[in-house]
Design a protein around this motif. Structure first.
Motif, PDB file in Angstrom:
ATOM      1  N   GLY A  62       0.847  -1.191   0.000  1.00 14.44           N
ATOM      2  CA  GLY A  62       0.000   0.000   0.000  1.00 14.44           C
ATOM      3  C   GLY A  62       0.876   1.232   0.000  1.00 14.44           C
ATOM      4  N   SER A  63       0.269   2.366   0.184  1.00 16.27           N
ATOM      5  CA  SER A  63       1.029   3.609   0.218  1.00 16.27           C
ATOM      6  C   SER A  63       0.699   4.351   1.500  1.00 16.27           C
ATOM      7  CB  SER A  63       0.692   4.472  -0.994  1.00 16.27           C
ATOM      8  OG  SER A  63      -0.699   4.777  -0.981  1.00 16.27           O
ATOM      9  N   LEU A  64       1.687   5.053   1.985  1.00 15.77           N
ATOM     10  CA  LEU A  64       1.510   5.837   3.199  1.00 15.77           C
ATOM     11  C   LEU A  64       0.916   7.195   2.844  1.00 15.77           C
ATOM     12  CD1 LEU A  64       4.875   5.037   4.978  1.00 15.77           C
ATOM     13  CD2 LEU A  64       2.625   4.151   5.533  1.00 15.77           C
ATOM     14  N   PRO A  65       0.158   7.791   3.746  1.00 20.63           N
ATOM     15  CA  PRO A  65      -0.365   9.128   3.474  1.00 20.63           C
ATOM     16  C   PRO A  65       0.786  10.139   3.509  1.00 20.63           C
ATOM     17  CG  PRO A  65      -0.931   8.438   5.694  1.00 20.63           C
ATOM     18  CD  PRO A  65      -0.302   7.262   5.021  1.00 20.63           C
TER      19      PRO A  65
END
Length: 197
Positions: free
Chosen positions: A146-149
């Motif tokens: 996933g990706s971090l904010p």
């Protein structure tokens, strides 16, 4: 004297008996509530009372599970070389009906079923040296991706109080610098803004 006491005792018992029967005849029975049921008309309970008297409860016969579903391989410690494998080294963690058990090669797992061999991700079970089933480890779960904010500005102010816009009283001290090549005045500041000796 004794005859008088005996007569008094007999008359006393006779009076008590008369009072008791008089109360019994004149007393009105308490009316039962409308929803009450007579005990004799109720059916006997259908509860199983065998456990009350010490008998073991009889379990309902369960359908036999397939052999493959009773066993699941949870982990393997397999030997690295062929000699250790042939010597019977190796351990498997196998769940039998949901209960994990550690089993060495050659040990009985359930009934006559023995652990015959282990490899990197599998274990073979069988009877009399004949493999009857092979258990495999479940494939590992995929890695979480996933990706971090995006990072937000920190509310923490390093170095003291935050400076308000246009407030010269809170402006940090900056030493005056000399133009390049100009020697500092005696007792003044050098080119870095530090006092000279």
């Amino acid at each position: 004297m004794l005859a008088r006491m005996m007569a008094f005792l007999v008359w006393g018992l006779l009076a008590c008996s008369a009072v008791y029967w008089l109360i019994q005849l004149m007393a009105r029975p308490v009316a039962a509530p409308l929803h009450a049921q007579v005990v004799l008309e109720q059916r006997s309970g259908t509860a199983d009372l065998t456990r009350l008297f010490g008998a073991a409860p009889v379990a309902a016969p369960e359908a036999a599970l397939p052999a493959d579903s009773r066993f699941s391989l949870l982990g393997v410690v397999a030997p690295r070389n062929l000699q250790a494998s042939q010597a019977g080294e190796g351990v498997a963690l196998i769940a039998v009906d949901g209960v994990p058990r550690t089993v060495r090669i050659g040990a009985v797992l359930d009934g006559e079923l023995r652990l015959l061999s282990v490899q990197g991700n599998s274990a073979q079970l069988g009877r009399d040296g004949v493999v009857s089933m092979t258990l495999n480890l479940a494939p590992p779960l995929p890695a979480a991706t996933g990706s971090l904010p995006p990072a937000a500005n920190s509310p923490t102010v390093l170095g003291g109080q935050p400076m308000l816009q246009g407030d010269p009283a809170q402006a940090p001290f900056r030493p005056a610098s000399l133009p390049p090549g100009q020697p500092p005045a005696p007792g003044g500041l050098d080119s870095n803004g530090l006092p000279t000796r």
